[in-house]
Scaffold this active site. Structure first.
Site, mmCIF file in Angstrom:
data_model
loop_
_atom_site.group_PDB
_atom_site.id
_atom_site.type_symbol
_atom_site.label_atom_id
_atom_site.label_comp_id
_atom_site.label_asym_id
_atom_site.label_seq_id
_atom_site.Cartn_x
_atom_site.Cartn_y
_atom_site.Cartn_z
ATOM 1 N N TYR A 180 -4.209 1.002 12.875
ATOM 2 C CA TYR A 180 -3.139 0.019 12.682
ATOM 3 C C TYR A 180 -3.646 -1.356 12.244
ATOM 4 C CZ TYR A 180 -0.734 3.677 15.251
ATOM 5 O OH TYR A 180 -0.249 4.887 15.679
ATOM 6 N N SER A 181 -4.766 -1.386 11.544
ATOM 7 C CA SER A 181 -5.273 -2.646 10.981
ATOM 8 C C SER A 181 -4.636 -2.859 9.614
ATOM 9 C CB SER A 181 -6.799 -2.612 10.875
ATOM 10 O OG SER A 181 -7.383 -2.572 12.149
ATOM 11 N N ASN A 182 -3.330 -3.061 9.633
ATOM 12 C CA ASN A 182 -2.535 -3.185 8.414
ATOM 13 C C ASN A 182 -1.577 -4.355 8.559
ATOM 14 O OD1 ASN A 182 -3.446 -0.439 7.579
ATOM 15 N ND2 ASN A 182 -2.170 0.170 9.312
ATOM 16 N N HIS A 189 6.840 -17.321 -4.550
ATOM 17 C CA HIS A 189 7.309 -17.503 -3.184
ATOM 18 C C HIS A 189 8.057 -16.254 -2.728
ATOM 19 C CE1 HIS A 189 9.954 -19.889 -0.185
ATOM 20 N NE2 HIS A 189 8.822 -19.514 0.395
ATOM 21 N N ASP A 199 -5.842 -0.505 6.216
ATOM 22 C CA ASP A 199 -7.059 0.178 6.634
ATOM 23 C C ASP A 199 -7.332 1.404 5.769
ATOM 24 O OD1 ASP A 199 -5.445 2.288 7.664
ATOM 25 O OD2 ASP A 199 -5.430 1.402 9.667
ATOM 26 N N HIS A 202 5.303 0.992 12.898
ATOM 27 C CA HIS A 202 4.353 1.414 11.865
ATOM 28 C C HIS A 202 5.078 2.166 10.748
ATOM 29 C CE1 HIS A 202 0.527 2.429 10.124
ATOM 30 N NE2 HIS A 202 0.785 3.725 10.208
#
Length: 128
Positions: A117-119, A20, A28, A95
């Protein structure tokens, strides 16, 4: 031979050991991964697999209570996450802050996605 679930042994191992509040990142193609963090590189080709393709598979085995993403991420990217994890809590940071947070993740899964920014960092939840 394993019959169901995630067949990538590295990803399966990492998810199995998460507790947890532990974190993993899905990033990316161009994201800078800290050298001391476990890197699971699954890039097959320019653009493949996408962030969404990887997220869908990971969600088969991982309970996620929070997603951390950059303010710079597109609305479409945020929508992809909302469609796949409908009731998840979001935390938006810069970012630069997201890059710093990857110093504390259990592992980083590098996709072939080329959309800027596909993170995201996924925070592990509990199933009860």
């Amino acid at each position: 031979m394993k019959k169901t679930g995630i067949f990538n042994s590295e990803i399966s191992r990492v998810i199995a050991k998460l507790g947890h509040k532990d974190k993993i990142a899905i990033v990316d193609l161009g994201f800078p991964i800290p050298s001391h963090v476990e890197r699971i590189d699954i890039v097959l080709d320019f653009g493949r697999p996408t962030f969404e393709e990887v997220l869908k598979v990971i969600l088969k085995e991982l309970e996620v209570e929070q997603v951390i993403l950059a303010h710079e991420s597109s609305k479409k990217f945020e929508q992809i996450i909302k469609e796949n994890i409908p009731r998840v809590e979001f935390l938006k940071i810069s970012h630069e802050e997201l890059k710093k947070l990857t110093n504390d993740v259990v592992a980083v899964i590098r996709t072939g996605d080329v959309v800027p920014y596909s993170n995201a960092i996924l925070v592990s939840g509990v199933i009860f």
